[in-house]
Write a protein that holds these residues in place. Structure first.
Motif, PDB file in Angstrom:
ATOM      1  N   LYS A 255       1.037  -1.049  -0.066  1.00  0.00           N
ATOM      2  CA  LYS A 255      -0.036   0.065  -0.029  1.00  0.00           C
ATOM      3  C   LYS A 255       0.976   1.289  -0.145  1.00  0.00           C
ATOM      4  O   LYS A 255       1.870   1.280   0.672  1.00  0.00           O
ATOM      5  N   VAL A 256       0.466   2.190  -1.026  1.00  0.00           N
ATOM      6  CA  VAL A 256       1.332   3.374  -0.921  1.00  0.00           C
ATOM      7  C   VAL A 256       0.420   4.547  -0.483  1.00  0.00           C
ATOM      8  O   VAL A 256      -0.884   4.745  -0.832  1.00  0.00           O
ATOM      9  N   GLU A 257       1.019   5.253   0.427  1.00  0.00           N
ATOM     10  CA  GLU A 257       0.273   6.724   0.876  1.00  0.00           C
ATOM     11  C   GLU A 257       0.214   7.479   0.245  1.00  0.00           C
ATOM     12  O   GLU A 257       0.801   7.535  -0.813  1.00  0.00           O
ATOM     13  N   ILE A 258      -0.865   8.367   0.048  1.00  0.00           N
ATOM     14  CA  ILE A 258      -1.273   9.387  -0.864  1.00  0.00           C
ATOM     15  C   ILE A 258      -0.200  10.187  -1.117  1.00  0.00           C
ATOM     16  O   ILE A 258       0.251  10.905  -2.032  1.00  0.00           O
ATOM     17  N   LYS A 259       0.596  10.662   0.174  1.00  0.00           N
ATOM     18  CA  LYS A 259       1.412  11.593   0.149  1.00  0.00           C
ATOM     19  C   LYS A 259       2.832  11.242  -0.363  1.00  0.00           C
ATOM     20  O   LYS A 259       3.818  11.992  -0.727  1.00  0.00           O
ATOM     21  N   GLN A 260       3.104   9.922  -1.076  1.00  0.00           N
ATOM     22  CA  GLN A 260       3.943   9.356  -1.499  1.00  0.00           C
ATOM     23  C   GLN A 260       3.857   9.435  -2.967  1.00  0.00           C
ATOM     24  O   GLN A 260       4.690   8.891  -3.645  1.00  0.00           O
ATOM     25  N   LEU A 261       2.712   9.539  -3.378  1.00  0.00           N
ATOM     26  CA  LEU A 261       2.293   9.290  -4.941  1.00  0.00           C
ATOM     27  C   LEU A 261       3.111  10.141  -5.749  1.00  0.00           C
ATOM     28  O   LEU A 261       3.753   9.955  -6.667  1.00  0.00           O
ATOM     29  N   PRO A 262       3.276  11.688  -5.287  1.00  0.00           N
ATOM     30  CA  PRO A 262       4.050  12.504  -6.254  1.00  0.00           C
ATOM     31  C   PRO A 262       5.566  12.129  -6.667  1.00  0.00           C
ATOM     32  O   PRO A 262       5.727  12.298  -7.775  1.00  0.00           O
ATOM     33  N   LEU A 263       6.233  11.827  -5.695  1.00  0.00           N
ATOM     34  CA  LEU A 263       7.503  11.427  -5.638  1.00  0.00           C
ATOM     35  C   LEU A 263       7.712   9.965  -6.357  1.00  0.00           C
ATOM     36  O   LEU A 263       8.616   9.852  -7.038  1.00  0.00           O
ATOM     37  N   LEU A 264       6.866   9.164  -5.990  1.00  0.00           N
ATOM     38  CA  LEU A 264       6.628   7.885  -6.896  1.00  0.00           C
ATOM     39  C   LEU A 264       6.614   7.979  -8.295  1.00  0.00           C
ATOM     40  O   LEU A 264       7.375   7.511  -9.042  1.00  0.00           O
ATOM     41  N   TYR A 265       5.705   8.881  -8.592  1.00  0.00           N
ATOM     42  CA  TYR A 265       5.010   8.906 -10.106  1.00  0.00           C
ATOM     43  C   TYR A 265       6.830   9.610 -10.771  1.00  0.00           C
ATOM     44  O   TYR A 265       7.012   9.401 -11.862  1.00  0.00           O
ATOM     45  N   LYS A 266       7.225  10.602 -10.247  1.00  0.00           N
ATOM     46  CA  LYS A 266       8.345  11.113 -10.619  1.00  0.00           C
ATOM     47  C   LYS A 266       9.501  10.157 -11.080  1.00  0.00           C
ATOM     48  O   LYS A 266      10.360  10.505 -11.918  1.00  0.00           O
ATOM     49  N   ARG A 267       9.580   9.297 -10.288  1.00  0.00           N
ATOM     50  CA  ARG A 267      10.565   7.979 -10.482  1.00  0.00           C
ATOM     51  C   ARG A 267      10.112   6.884 -11.729  1.00  0.00           C
ATOM     52  O   ARG A 267      10.846   6.272 -12.085  1.00  0.00           O
ATOM     53  N   MET A 268       8.894   7.272 -12.158  1.00  0.00           N
ATOM     54  CA  MET A 268       8.515   6.230 -13.052  1.00  0.00           C
ATOM     55  C   MET A 268       8.387   6.916 -14.637  1.00  0.00           C
ATOM     56  O   MET A 268       8.718   8.121 -14.755  1.00  0.00           O
ATOM     57  N   ASP A 269       8.409   5.825 -15.498  1.00  0.00           N
ATOM     58  CA  ASP A 269       8.486   6.426 -16.990  1.00  0.00           C
ATOM     59  C   ASP A 269       7.285   6.107 -17.581  1.00  0.00           C
ATOM     60  O   ASP A 269       7.105   6.707 -18.609  1.00  0.00           O
ATOM     61  N   LEU A 270       6.260   5.240 -16.964  1.00  0.00           N
ATOM     62  CA  LEU A 270       5.181   4.959 -17.729  1.00  0.00           C
ATOM     63  C   LEU A 270       4.113   4.381 -16.711  1.00  0.00           C
ATOM     64  O   LEU A 270       4.391   3.668 -15.856  1.00  0.00           O
TER      65      LEU A 270
END
Length: 371
Positions: A255-270
């Motif tokens: 489970k990913v916390e909502i507050k972790q979402l922006p930085l997680l997406y920044k590390r993703m490519d797709l």
């Protein structure tokens, strides 16, 4: 105005995100309302009560309130204690009749889209169970809702036809969570990078089609043009029970916390979204604002939300997903154009504060003047 916010039946996924965003938006609005918030165990985990002022009073349900009967009993006690002007069940159905006006959020895709390929993928027994549950929830929506809020005009049109326009309905589109605009609230998340990182954020519901991911991995490897890639899934390995051979290609985030979402997406490519059934998913918008392209299932709800800002694959065709992923990996120009289209498409949707203000307008319109 006394508003009772009922988050008691929220377990995971987009519903909790919407409810959490709504609360934090309300916190930043200066008004004279009083907010009484009933929280499920999981929705309570998403907020810090110390962030909220004296206008807010929280009622956290416990493990013993897990059963529907106990939950109904607890809710009725709270309702009669608070005597609210209006009740807002963020996502229904509600399971009981209240003595106060009740506005209910609607997100029941299995009733709206009976032609989804999802229904062909599940066993006959599960199909029967799902149909029975859907009929029950459909009944509850119509019996215990005074007003319904839909996330798309399509849903509003279809379900208004189903209930023969007996229930007043409004469309309030979902939006990007406000956390994406508040960098101070972002929380770090540890992610081991590869050459190409693909994310799928979803609870492990059957209609989310997470089971197709190993097949997509097989097809990518079979095509043979990319070997250093990784799928990042918001589930545990124990939940999915995928073979160990896929471990090098899958990062189980849990489970990913909502507050972790922006930085997680920044590390993703797709973003990959092979989902088979939705009414709305903010995950599409999160990818757009994070400037990563989308590969998703070729279904009407996905096209309605994404427009031309995604590549669409046949919902159950692993090779089609693999081809679309590889096309974006190798064609940087197409990758860039898809990101630009996502940025443009995002303008169709307001902010979470826009959504919150629309919610409040509807609640005010249907509230009792006094009790």
């Amino acid at each position: 105005m006394k508003i009772l916010i009922d988050n008691s039946n929220l377990y995971a996924g987009g519903g909790i995100q919407v409810a959490t965003s709504f609360l934090y938006d309300l916190k930043s609005i200066e008004d004279h309302n009083s907010y009484y918030v009933v929280q499920s165990k999981n929705s309570a985990k998403q907020i810090n009560k110390l962030d909220f002022d004296k206008r807010f009073q929280f009622y956290d349900l416990t493990e013993k309130d897990k059963s529907i009967l106990n939950r109904i009993k607890k809710l009725k006690i709270i309702e009669e204690h608070v005597k609210p002007n209006v009740i807002f069940t963020v996502f229904g159905p509600s399971y009981h009749r209240s003595n106060y006006p009740k506005v209910v959020g609607f997100a029941l895709g299995q009733v709206l889209y009976p032609q989804s390929p999802y229904f062909k993928e599940i066993s006959f027994l599960n199909l029967v169970k799902l149909k029975l549950v859907s009929k029950l929830k459909n009944f509850l929506f119509q019996k215990y809702s005074d007003v319904l809020i839909y996330e798309t005009d399509d849903a509003n049109t279809i379900y208004s036809r189903i209930n023969k326009n007996k229930i007043k309905g409004y469309t309030v589109s979902n939006t990007v969570n406000s956390v994406f605009f508040n960098k101070e609230s972002w929380k770090e998340i540890s992610v081991e990078k590869s050459s190409f990182d693909i994310v799928y954020l979803s609870a492990n519901y059957p209609h989310k089609n997470i089971e197709i991911i190993p097949k997509v991995i097989d097809k990518i490897l079979e095509i043979g043009k990319l070997d250093n890639f990784r799928f990042h899934l918001s589930v545990s390995k124990e939940e999915m029970n995928f073979e160990d051979k896929y471990d090098q290609y899958i990062n189980y985030l849990g489970k990913v916390e909502i507050k972790q979402l922006p930085l997680l997406y920044k590390r993703m490519d797709l973003l990959i979204m092979p989902t088979l059934l939705e009414t709305f998913s903010t995950t599409y918008l999160e990818a757009m604002i994070s400037k990563i392209p989308i590969v998703t299932s070729n279904l009407s709800f996905a096209r309605d939300i994404c427009g031309d800002a995604a590549l669409f694959a046949e919902p159950l065709d692993a090779k089609d997903y693999a081809d679309k992923i590889l096309s974006l990996y190798y064609d940087k120009n197409s990758y860039k154009k898809m990101v630009e289209k996502g940025n443009e498409n995002l303008k169709r949707f307001g902010t979470s504060m826009d959504r919150t203000k629309k919610y409040l307008e509807i609640l005010k319109k249907h509230a009792h003047a006094d009790n």
